[in-house]
Enzyme design. Structure first.
Site, PDB file in Angstrom:
ATOM      1  N   LYS A 109      48.095  52.943  45.061  1.00  0.00           N
ATOM      2  CA  LYS A 109      48.219  51.771  44.198  1.00  0.00           C
ATOM      3  C   LYS A 109      48.763  52.207  42.840  1.00  0.00           C
ATOM      4  O   LYS A 109      48.364  53.247  42.300  1.00  0.00           O
ATOM      5  CB  LYS A 109      46.849  51.103  44.039  1.00  0.00           C
ATOM      6  CG  LYS A 109      46.860  49.804  43.243  1.00  0.00           C
ATOM      7  CD  LYS A 109      45.452  49.212  43.201  1.00  0.00           C
ATOM      8  CE  LYS A 109      45.431  47.893  42.458  1.00  0.00           C
ATOM      9  NZ  LYS A 109      44.054  47.316  42.402  1.00  0.00           N
ATOM     10  N   SER A 184      44.430  43.017  44.348  1.00  0.00           N
ATOM     11  CA  SER A 184      45.667  43.426  43.710  1.00  0.00           C
ATOM     12  C   SER A 184      46.346  44.619  44.392  1.00  0.00           C
ATOM     13  O   SER A 184      47.430  45.030  43.996  1.00  0.00           O
ATOM     14  CB  SER A 184      45.399  43.757  42.236  1.00  0.00           C
ATOM     15  OG  SER A 184      44.366  44.724  42.105  1.00  0.00           O
ATOM     16  N   SER A 208      39.801  43.762  45.330  1.00  0.00           N
ATOM     17  CA  SER A 208      41.221  44.109  45.379  1.00  0.00           C
ATOM     18  C   SER A 208      41.606  45.109  46.453  1.00  0.00           C
ATOM     19  O   SER A 208      42.786  45.379  46.650  1.00  0.00           O
ATOM     20  CB  SER A 208      41.679  44.626  44.005  1.00  0.00           C
ATOM     21  OG  SER A 208      41.704  43.565  43.081  1.00  0.00           O
TER      22      SER A 208
END
Length: 533
Positions: A109, A184, A208
């Site tokens: 990420k 996310s 997330s």
């Protein structure tokens, strides 16, 4: 408290009246008789700050000779997949001597520091900044033999559970274009679900990891708070910070957790974690591959009966839960009304701590501070604020308001968070795991960048079952258990996630439950509106 200064430097910029100006927004004043002394003290602390600022920083130094970064670049149109799933492409080859993750391909990420790789944070508020160090999880993955192929797109400042807010572009759900990949950790979930990489490392501060795992159809784990050090990862609220793996199987997820968990001597969130390399989660799963004899499964009523839960999702997860009986487990309904308090408690924590972090005011933890990033993004400018996605603006506005109007509320949420955690721990004295839908709906259509309420609407309500476990710190695993129809089109079938939650530090139980389930049943053949078996 001691004050250390000898004389004020000649070029000291502090002027008469500066101390008074600092206090004015708070309605505070300085007695004129004391004004000169406070001017002198302020000037002295400026000189002290200048001397500290001139010192070299102390950042972990990655071994870029052993692990060189090859061909770091923004992906070309031909390299890009699922809209904008990649943030940066590069290759860092893992330990040539091999290890438990040898041959595995990894994405990270785009909030996880990789030295020499620009970090975008899904935003264009500031230009990308380039870390000089590697996050602890990066070092551990490489030492375990994994190859890192790039950073994957995250939502704008990680303030969304949708997948269209990144300034770099929309991430498409790999099962249906036009639908959310969740957030996310959106880019990484899409890459894993599509088989482009084996594992992605995500961040989870409200769901997330688990939300995109649910929407895309992969396995996502939020470990116990502190199980995996957060060193070198952009933070929101240290009480809610979690990082963990997404993969296509529970066994692979467990193998990755074995590699990345354990206190690193830096992050105080991980002080209670095990010694690095000491866990054997993957080995334990292979010792008990076939049954859950003696397991007690609690169906959390509040997780299913919330008005936001779509009937198709509810049905699919209930069918999946009943299959635990076939594996030897016993199943009972259980109620914890306080579960419904989770979203409100989480919201207050995140608004206050999130605003403090964004404004550079969050302090008090022992760990690695990414000072290069702080210098790049602070102080805020109005131009940067106007470019921010409405969710980020809202965090700042809400946080400032709450700190002004409810000065004790953050502390109260921390106290109530302990209460919620204790109540769950009481349940886990009787039940090995609790289950519920990960998300109340399957992936919705993408939203649009419009006025704030319209922009935020696609993310509202998605974390009703996930955010509370960021507050309590309990480990939670999302596994795919079938398909259900999209809200707008019942011919489009999208993955459904089942969330399996365990007691603090009881990852082995939730991983075992997930592993036995996903090795006995093929979730891809389970379509809720056509196959009820």
């Amino acid at each position: 408290m001691s004050v250390h200064f000898t004389s004020i430097s000649e070029n000291n910029p502090v002027k008469a009246g500066d101390a008074e100006a600092l206090l004015k927004p708070f309605g505070l004043t300085i007695d004129p008789a004391e004004a000169q002394d406070f001017h002198t003290l302020l000037a002295a602390v400026h000189d002290c700050a200048e001397s500290v600022a001139a010192l070299p920083d102390y950042q972990p130094v990655p071994d870029q000779t052993k692990y060189p970064r090859e061909n770091v670049r923004r992906p070309s149109e031909t390299e890009q997949v699922f809209g904008q799933a990649w943030a940066h492409r590069f290759l860092i080859r893992g330990n040539p001597q091999g290890g438990p993750l040898a041959g595995k391909s990894i994405s990270l990420k785009d909030v996880i520091a990789v030295a020499g790789v620009p970090q975008l944070l899904g935003s264009d508020i500031i230009p990308s900044w380039t870390p000089t160090t590697d996050a602890t999880v990066v070092t551990r993955l490489l030492e375990a033999g994994a190859d890192i192929h790039g950073t994957s797109t995250c939502e704008n400042m990680c303030h969304s559970t949708s997948s269209y807010t990144s300034a770099q572009g929309t991430v498409e759900n790999p099962n249906a274009r036009g639908y959310s990949a969740g957030g996310s950790t959106c880019g990484g979930a899409a890459l894993v679900a599509a088989g482009i990489v084996d594992i992605t490392i995500g961040g989870d501060q409200g769901g997330s990891i688990r939300v995109p795992a649910s929407f895309c159809g992969c396995v996502g784990l939020k470990p116990t708070h502190g199980r995996v050090p957060f060193t070198g990862i952009a933070s929101g609220d240290a009480m809610n910070d979690h990082t963990g793996p997404l993969s296509r199987t529970t066994l692979e997820t467990a193998a990755c957790l074995d590699v990345i968990s354990g206190y690193d001597g830096i992050d105080d969130r991980a002080l209670g974690s095990s010694k690095p390399g000491s866990t054997r989660f993957a080995e334990a799963l292979q010792q008990y591959p076939n049954a859950l004899d003696g397991f007690k499964v609690g169906i959390l009523v509040e997780g299913f009966e919330h008005s936001a839960v779509d009937p198709h999702v509810k049905g699919a997860v209930l069918i999946a839960t009943q299959k635990f009986k076939d594996l030897g487990a016993t199943i009972e309904e259980v109620s914890l009304p306080e579960h419904l308090q989770g979203p409100a408690i989480w919201t207050i924590q995140q608004r206050i701590a999130g605003a403090q972090t964004l404004l550079g005011q969050n302090t008090g933890r022992r760990g690695l501070y990414m000072t290069d990033m702080e210098r790049a993004r602070l102080p805020w400018t109005d131009d940067g604020f106007q470019r921010a996605f409405p969710s980020t603006k809202n965090v700042i506005i809400n946080g400032l308001y709450l700190m002004q109007q409810f000065p004790d509320l953050y502390g109260k949420t921390a106290n109530i968070g302990r209460l919620l955690s204790d109540k769950y721990e009481t349940l886990f004295e009787k039940y090995d795991i609790l289950v519920m839908p990960t998300t109340p709906v399957v992936a919705p259509r993408h939203g649009k960048r419009e006025l704030p309420l319209d922009s935020l609407k696609p993310s509202m309500g998605l974390t009703i079952n996930t955010a509370i476990f960021n507050v309590t710190g309990h480990p939670a695993l999302s596994i795919p258990v079938g398909f259900a129809p999209a809200k707008e089109d019942d011919q489009i079938m999208l993955p459904v996630g089942m969330q399996i939650v365990g007691g603090l530090w009881q990852e082995e139980k939730i991983l075992r439950a997930g592993h036995v389930w996903d090795t006995h049943f093929d979730w891809k053949k389970m379509h809720y509106h056509t196959d009820k078996n």
